[in-house]
Write an enzyme that holds these catalytic residues in place. Structure first.
Site, mmCIF file in Angstrom:
data_model
loop_
_atom_site.group_PDB
_atom_site.id
_atom_site.type_symbol
_atom_site.label_atom_id
_atom_site.label_comp_id
_atom_site.label_asym_id
_atom_site.label_seq_id
_atom_site.Cartn_x
_atom_site.Cartn_y
_atom_site.Cartn_z
ATOM 1 N N HIS A 1 2.086 6.070 -4.785
ATOM 2 C CA HIS A 1 0.856 5.755 -5.526
ATOM 3 C C HIS A 1 -0.241 6.491 -4.769
ATOM 4 O O HIS A 1 -0.460 6.223 -3.574
ATOM 5 C CB HIS A 1 0.630 4.233 -5.543
ATOM 6 N N CYS B 1 5.773 -0.906 -7.706
ATOM 7 C CA CYS B 1 4.932 -0.062 -6.847
ATOM 8 C C CYS B 1 4.161 -0.956 -5.886
ATOM 9 O O CYS B 1 3.411 -1.840 -6.307
ATOM 10 C CB CYS B 1 3.975 0.764 -7.700
ATOM 11 N N ASP C 1 -5.260 -0.007 6.492
ATOM 12 C CA ASP C 1 -3.857 0.377 6.644
ATOM 13 C C ASP C 1 -3.171 -0.615 7.592
ATOM 14 O O ASP C 1 -3.727 -1.015 8.618
ATOM 15 C CB ASP C 1 -3.747 1.804 7.193
ATOM 16 N N CYS D 1 0.346 -0.922 -6.460
ATOM 17 C CA CYS D 1 -0.038 -1.647 -7.677
ATOM 18 C C CYS D 1 0.012 -3.155 -7.417
ATOM 19 O O CYS D 1 -0.841 -3.899 -7.904
ATOM 20 C CB CYS D 1 0.877 -1.274 -8.841
ATOM 21 N N ASN E 1 -1.320 12.575 1.659
ATOM 22 C CA ASN E 1 0.011 13.167 1.751
ATOM 23 C C ASN E 1 0.608 13.253 0.359
ATOM 24 O O ASN E 1 0.601 12.267 -0.377
ATOM 25 C CB ASN E 1 0.896 12.317 2.663
ATOM 26 N N HIS F 1 -2.229 3.639 -11.829
ATOM 27 C CA HIS F 1 -1.118 4.209 -11.071
ATOM 28 C C HIS F 1 -1.029 5.708 -11.324
ATOM 29 O O HIS F 1 -0.775 6.153 -12.436
ATOM 30 C CB HIS F 1 0.207 3.545 -11.446
ATOM 31 N N HIS G 1 -6.262 8.509 2.901
ATOM 32 C CA HIS G 1 -6.451 7.882 4.203
ATOM 33 C C HIS G 1 -7.838 8.281 4.719
ATOM 34 O O HIS G 1 -8.139 9.475 4.816
ATOM 35 C CB HIS G 1 -5.440 8.405 5.220
ATOM 36 N N HIS H 1 -3.003 7.931 -2.669
ATOM 37 C CA HIS H 1 -3.903 7.240 -1.736
ATOM 38 C C HIS H 1 -4.561 8.251 -0.819
ATOM 39 O O HIS H 1 -3.979 9.282 -0.479
ATOM 40 C CB HIS H 1 -3.169 6.168 -0.927
HETATM 41 P P1 AMP Z 1 1.769 7.794 3.325
HETATM 42 O O1 AMP Z 1 2.767 7.951 4.437
HETATM 43 O O2 AMP Z 1 0.730 8.854 3.252
HETATM 44 O O3 AMP Z 1 2.465 7.538 1.995
HETATM 45 O O4 AMP Z 1 0.934 6.494 3.676
HETATM 46 C C1 AMP Z 1 1.314 5.213 3.342
HETATM 47 C C2 AMP Z 1 0.502 4.300 4.204
HETATM 48 O O5 AMP Z 1 0.596 2.997 3.674
HETATM 49 C C3 AMP Z 1 0.989 4.219 5.666
HETATM 50 O O6 AMP Z 1 -0.061 4.615 6.525
HETATM 51 C C4 AMP Z 1 1.363 2.750 5.836
HETATM 52 O O7 AMP Z 1 1.037 2.244 7.110
HETATM 53 C C5 AMP Z 1 0.546 2.095 4.732
HETATM 54 N N1 AMP Z 1 1.064 0.831 4.239
HETATM 55 C C6 AMP Z 1 2.340 0.560 3.859
HETATM 56 N N2 AMP Z 1 2.428 -0.720 3.420
HETATM 57 C C7 AMP Z 1 1.188 -1.259 3.547
HETATM 58 C C8 AMP Z 1 0.637 -2.543 3.280
HETATM 59 N N3 AMP Z 1 1.380 -3.542 2.786
HETATM 60 N N4 AMP Z 1 -0.672 -2.753 3.520
HETATM 61 C C9 AMP Z 1 -1.437 -1.750 4.028
HETATM 62 N N5 AMP Z 1 -0.981 -0.519 4.288
HETATM 63 C C10 AMP Z 1 0.313 -0.267 4.057
HETATM 64 ZN ZN ZN Z 2 1.144 2.066 -8.291
#
Ligand code: AMP
Ligand code: ZN
Length: 112
Positions: free
Chosen positions: A96, A3, A29, A6, A85, A45, A100, A98
């Site tokens: 995982h 993940c 982000d 994680c 989302n 997780h 925003h 999250h």
């Molecule tokens: P979602 O589309 O709601 O699953 O959001 C996932 C978010 O994670 C997106 O806005 C990506 O830009 C962000 N993301 C993906 N990989 C990373 C990373 N390594 N560091 C920071 N943000 C990330």
């Molecule tokens: Zn995770």
């Protein structure tokens, strides 16, 4: 577990930390959609909002209680948007849970 978030919590993948405590980790982000775009994730997780249950909802409550403080520390005096989302129709790309935090400008009135 394979993940991405994680691994970020474990420090195996670098991130720009904004806030951390025993329940949550907040970081910038990598692909910001607004001047301020921070992700807040539970340390345990949980795949998505659908994975919230009686055992882990206390941690989620701590996250929601902390988010206004994180937003204030980010300078979001004029408001912000909180998004999570959940699932394929919402285009959840990282499985995982999250949140925003998006702001720093006048956001679109459209939600989708
Ligand atoms: P979602 O589309 O709601 O699953 O959001 C996932 C978010 O994670 C997106 O806005 C990506 O830009 C962000 N993301 C993906 N990989 C990373 C990373 N390594 N560091 C920071 N943000 C990330
Ligand atoms: Zn995770």
């Amino acid at each position: 577990m394979d993940c991405l978030f994680c691994k970020i919590i474990a420090g195996e993948i670098p991130s720009q930390k904004v806030y951390e405590d025993q329940y949550m980790y907040a970081f910038k982000d990598i692909n910001p959609q607004a001047p301020v775009h921070v992700l807040v994730i539970p340390k345990q997780h949980i795949p998505s909002l659908d994975g919230i249950n009686e055992q882990n909802c206390g941690d989620i409550a701590m996250i929601l209680k902390k988010i206004p403080e994180i937003a204030a520390d980010l300078g979001l005096k004029n408001g912000y948007r909180l998004i999570s989302n959940c699932g394929d129709d919402a285009c959840q790309s990282v499985k995982h849970l999250h949140f925003h935090i998006i702001g720093g400008t006048l956001l679109s009135e459209r939600m989708a």
